[in-house]
Motif scaffolding. Sequence first.
Motif, PDB file in Angstrom:
ATOM      1  N   ASP A 116       0.833  -1.208   0.000  1.00 47.66           N
ATOM      2  CA  ASP A 116       0.000   0.000   0.000  1.00 47.66           C
ATOM      3  C   ASP A 116       0.868   1.260   0.000  1.00 47.66           C
ATOM      4  O   ASP A 116       0.565   2.232  -0.692  1.00 47.66           O
ATOM      5  N   ILE A 117       1.939   1.230   0.779  1.00 51.35           N
ATOM      6  CA  ILE A 117       2.859   2.377   0.835  1.00 51.35           C
ATOM      7  C   ILE A 117       3.526   2.580  -0.525  1.00 51.35           C
ATOM      8  O   ILE A 117       3.579   3.702  -1.048  1.00 51.35           O
ATOM      9  N   ARG A 118       4.000   1.499  -1.122  1.00 50.69           N
ATOM     10  CA  ARG A 118       4.643   1.598  -2.438  1.00 50.69           C
ATOM     11  C   ARG A 118       3.662   2.107  -3.490  1.00 50.69           C
ATOM     12  O   ARG A 118       4.015   2.935  -4.336  1.00 50.69           O
ATOM     13  N   ARG A 141       1.499   6.201  -7.205  1.00 45.77           N
ATOM     14  CA  ARG A 141       0.381   7.052  -7.652  1.00 45.77           C
ATOM     15  C   ARG A 141       0.744   8.525  -7.554  1.00 45.77           C
ATOM     16  O   ARG A 141       0.331   9.335  -8.378  1.00 45.77           O
ATOM     17  N   ALA A 142       1.494   8.874  -6.522  1.00 44.67           N
ATOM     18  CA  ALA A 142       1.842  10.274  -6.283  1.00 44.67           C
ATOM     19  C   ALA A 142       3.025  10.730  -7.143  1.00 44.67           C
ATOM     20  O   ALA A 142       3.354  11.921  -7.151  1.00 44.67           O
ATOM     21  N   GLY A 143       3.651   9.819  -7.831  1.00 47.69           N
ATOM     22  CA  GLY A 143       4.793  10.198  -8.657  1.00 47.69           C
ATOM     23  C   GLY A 143       5.982  10.657  -7.840  1.00 47.69           C
ATOM     24  O   GLY A 143       6.797  11.447  -8.309  1.00 47.69           O
ATOM     25  N   GLY A 144       6.079  10.168  -6.616  1.00 47.03           N
ATOM     26  CA  GLY A 144       7.225  10.511  -5.766  1.00 47.03           C
ATOM     27  C   GLY A 144       7.082  11.813  -4.995  1.00 47.03           C
ATOM     28  O   GLY A 144       7.984  12.189  -4.262  1.00 47.03           O
ATOM     29  N   GLN A 181       0.035   7.517   8.325  1.00 49.83           N
ATOM     30  CA  GLN A 181      -0.825   6.521   8.958  1.00 49.83           C
ATOM     31  C   GLN A 181      -0.414   5.110   8.534  1.00 49.83           C
ATOM     32  O   GLN A 181      -0.362   4.203   9.362  1.00 49.83           O
ATOM     33  N   LEU A 182      -0.127   4.932   7.261  1.00 44.97           N
ATOM     34  CA  LEU A 182       0.299   3.617   6.778  1.00 44.97           C
ATOM     35  C   LEU A 182       1.605   3.182   7.431  1.00 44.97           C
ATOM     36  O   LEU A 182       1.760   2.009   7.795  1.00 44.97           O
TER      37      LEU A 182
END
Length: 59
Positions: free
Chosen positions: A20-22, A27-30, A42-43
């Motif tokens: 999930d973190i990866r 998704r955020a593009g870094g 939170q994760l």
Amino acid sequence: MPPNASGLGSVRSSAVLNEDIRALWERAGGRLNPEQRAEYEQLVVEWAEAVRAEVMEAA
């Protein structure tokens, strides 16, 4: 409510949380916006709790 907010610990494994973190970073593009940063934090907390629980269970 996040799974660990009840105080019962994470119901997801550290491996699932790691994925999930990866996925969030991908998704955020870094680059995390403030909402994504909060989700990431939170994760990571949930992941650390899962790791501790898994180590204690293995012991």
